[in-house]
Design an enzyme around this catalytic site. Structure first.
Site, short mmCIF file in Angstrom:
data_model
loop_
_atom_site.label_atom_id
_atom_site.label_comp_id
_atom_site.label_asym_id
_atom_site.label_seq_id
_atom_site.Cartn_x
_atom_site.Cartn_y
_atom_site.Cartn_z
N LYS A 72 52.45 13.27 104.91
CA LYS A 72 52.90 12.28 105.91
C LYS A 72 54.25 11.66 105.54
O LYS A 72 55.15 11.61 106.38
CB LYS A 72 51.82 11.21 106.05
N THR A 74 56.45 12.86 103.44
CA THR A 74 57.42 13.96 103.46
C THR A 74 57.89 14.23 104.88
O THR A 74 59.08 14.42 105.14
CB THR A 74 56.77 15.23 102.85
N ARG A 95 57.02 2.38 102.71
CA ARG A 95 56.42 1.49 101.71
C ARG A 95 56.91 1.86 100.31
O ARG A 95 57.31 2.99 100.07
CB ARG A 95 54.88 1.61 101.74
N LYS A 106 47.35 10.49 92.46
CA LYS A 106 48.25 10.96 93.50
C LYS A 106 49.65 11.30 93.00
O LYS A 106 50.34 12.15 93.55
CB LYS A 106 48.35 9.88 94.58
N ALA A 274 46.30 1.19 102.82
CA ALA A 274 45.73 1.12 104.17
C ALA A 274 44.21 1.15 104.18
O ALA A 274 43.60 0.82 105.19
CB ALA A 274 46.27 2.28 105.02
N PHE A 302 47.42 6.61 105.01
CA PHE A 302 46.21 7.38 105.25
C PHE A 302 46.14 7.90 106.70
O PHE A 302 47.16 8.11 107.33
CB PHE A 302 44.96 6.59 104.86
N PHE A 383 52.03 26.16 105.83
CA PHE A 383 51.95 26.75 104.49
C PHE A 383 52.07 28.27 104.62
O PHE A 383 51.73 28.84 105.67
CB PHE A 383 50.62 26.39 103.83
N TRP A 411 59.26 20.19 103.86
CA TRP A 411 59.07 20.25 102.40
C TRP A 411 59.98 21.31 101.80
O TRP A 411 60.62 21.09 100.77
CB TRP A 411 57.60 20.57 102.08
#
Length: 558
Positions: A72, A74, A95, A106, A274, A302, A383, A411
């Protein structure tokens, strides 16, 4: 083929001086407070001095997260870079990462691949000290509260009814429940206590919702720290703590300016989770970004049932914001996990699993389109193992809801991989006018508001209020907090309060265990399931892989 890690990509980039980024963001140098050459704070007076109209506001959200990842942040960064590549004047508002996830599971939260904000090491670690200031203000209030009790307790505070906790920006389960004040009378009053992670502190929420220093101080004064023996609330204002707390936070309130790998101005400020808080960057940063660009891309934490719901029902309501378009991020891999596959089985085509998992995406899409009445697009992070048949399946399902799907390769390709998504977002902003509505109205009771979120957004049948929650709701409404919005703390891994219920579960109820007021933030926190406001570290923390070489270069941060 060997891929570079996120930190290797970030360290290979030659950033522009922050003064150049400020120029691009139309920020005059007189408003800039530099922290070295590549980051700065922007003085709040900029907002008063500018007469530039607001740009378009684009919210990036996602499907319910899985271990397969969605990307998200990214996508948010890559979309902003994509908009700039097609000639738009754009800013991004994000954020700040918490040290808890950075050293826990993470890793960093500054984007990934070729869609990152930099300097990523600074942003992921101490940055400009905002979180330290928030922790200090939180703990100053705790110290003043306990000192008041030690010095005679003139307010009659019942130590069994203290609701204010200390905080630290680290995953430390050992501190969840403690007893302090031991060692005899000179060392305080023995009582049960505990720590939250800094991002769960109400000070974080207050900072992120405040609109000025005056508003910040007023919000801090309203914070309820506990109750007297006869159940009257005691506030930070009663302890005369708000002035000193504001002194600690006055610089932290100023938004931070950095840049993406491609030089797009990025306002990175505030960081409530969140699942246990409201999950959005600060109102000040969003408002500044909107004034400084024709398009502002922001994200909420999230899945859309958490971050987007709170962005729309809490932040937009309080700050008077209206999004012009919403991007919902998904991956084929994550949807197959929602369809029952485990992480090792995601590399082969499986349309049956995808069919079982895609309702998760479709419920989020329907919520944005039909509950909040906002135009949206689905961005699929592609992907190498995704097949054309799987992609076509998602496109067809979203089209049935009247929503387009765009493939995103930010990405791997940065802004170039976000150009198609950027063009669709511009089309939505220019051609599809939303009729933004909240999922509940201010005049509903707290129970009705909670029920509205559970039934309309989560897809549940209703709410089971535990006796403690019933009592707390009655008390809060009697104290005049019934008109507040609700901030529901629940698992991020399911629409329900049970993390094992993947996909788009039906026939469930959500159990509300406790309800408390964040009077400074101005919302009611509703605790469901087994939500921890102080996470723990995993068996092998990410911290074990982080190191610094002899030249001071950080390695292992991702």
């Amino acid at each position: 083929m060997a891929y570079l890690s996120d930190i290797e990509i970030a360290q290979a980039c030659k950033p522009e001086h922050i003064r150049e980024i400020a120029k691009r963001a139309h920020v005059d140098e007189k408003y800039l407070e530099q922290y070295g050459n590549y980051k700065a704070k922007v003085d709040l007076s900029l907002l008063k001095d500018t007469d530039k109209p607001n740009g378009k506001l684009i919210l990036v959200t996602a499907i319910t997260p899985t271990p397969a990842g969605e990307g998200k942040t990214t996508t948010t960064i890559g979309l902003a870079d994509g908009l700039r590549r097609i000639g738009k004047d754009v800013t991004v508002a994000l954020r700040e990462p918490s040290l808890g996830p950075v050293f826990g599971v993470k890793g960093g939260a500054a984007g990934g691949g070729y869609a990152q904000v930099i300097p990523m090491e600074d942003i992921n670690l101490h940055f400009t000290g905002d979180f330290h200031a928030i922790g200090a203000a939180n703990n100053l209030l705790a110290a003043m509260l306990d000192n008041h009790i030690q010095q005679g307790n003139a307010l009659g505070i019942d130590v069994r009814k203290i609701t204010w906790k200390r905080c630290v920006d680290m995953n430390d389960r050992q501190l969840r429940f403690i007893v302090d004040g031991l060692g005899g009378k000179p060392n305080g009053t023995p009582r049960e206590d505990g720590f939250d992670i800094t991002v769960a502190s109400e000070i974080m929420a207050v900072l992120c919702l405040a609109t000025s220093i005056t508003d910040l101080k007023a919000r801090l004064a309203r914070i309820i720290v506990g109750y007297t023996y006869d159940d009257k609330p005691v506030t930070a204002g009663d302890l005369n703590a708000q002035g000193a707390m504001t002194a600690l936070l006055k610089d932290a309130l100023k938004p931070n300016l950095v840049q993406t790998l491609e030089g797009t101005p990025a306002f990175v400020h505030g960081g409530p989770f969140a699942n246990i808080a409201h999950g959005c960057n600060s109102v000040m940063a969003t408002k500044m970004a909107l004034k400084m660009g024709d398009y502002t891309v922001t994200e909420a934490g999230f899945g859309a049932d958490l971050g987007a719901e709170k962005f729309l029902d809490i932040k937009c309501r309080m700050a008077g914001l209206t999004p012009d378009a919403v991007v919902i991020v998904a991956t084929v891999r994550a949807l197959k996990m929602h369809g029952g596959l485990n992480k090792k089985e995601l590399g082969t085509e499986d349309l049956a699993a995808l069919e079982k998992g895609v309702p998760n995406l479709l419920r989020h899409v329907s919520n944005i389109k039909n509950v909040y009445k906002l135009p949206c697009v689905v961005a699929v992070n592609r992907f190498p193992t995704d097949t054309d048949s799987e992609i076509e399946f998602i496109i067809r399902k979203c089209r049935e809801l009247g929503v387009n799907t765009v493939l995103s390769t930010v990405w791997a390709e940065g802004g170039k991989g976000g150009e198609k998504l950027a063009r669709e977002v511009v089309r939505l902003c220019e051609e599809e006018k939303g009729e933004f509505t909240f999922s509940y109205s201010d005049d509903m009771t707290l129970r009705e508001k909670i029920n509205a979120v559970v039934t309309k957004i989560y897809g549940g049948d209703g709410v089971n209020f535990m006796p403690a929650a019933e009592k707390q709701l009655a008390q809060l409404e009697s104290l005049g907090f019934g008109s507040c919005p609700v901030c529901i703390a629940k698992t991020q891994y399911s629409f329900s309060d049970d993390p094992a219920k993947l996909g788009a579960p039906e026939g469930f109820t959500v159990t509300v265990k406790n309800v408390k007021v964040s009077a400074g933030a101005g919302f009611i926190v509703v605790l469901t399931g087994d939500i921890m406001t102080m996470p723990g570290l995993p068996k092998v923390p990410a911290a074990e892989k982080i190191d610094v070489d002899e030249n001071g270069k950080i390695v292992g941060l991702f």
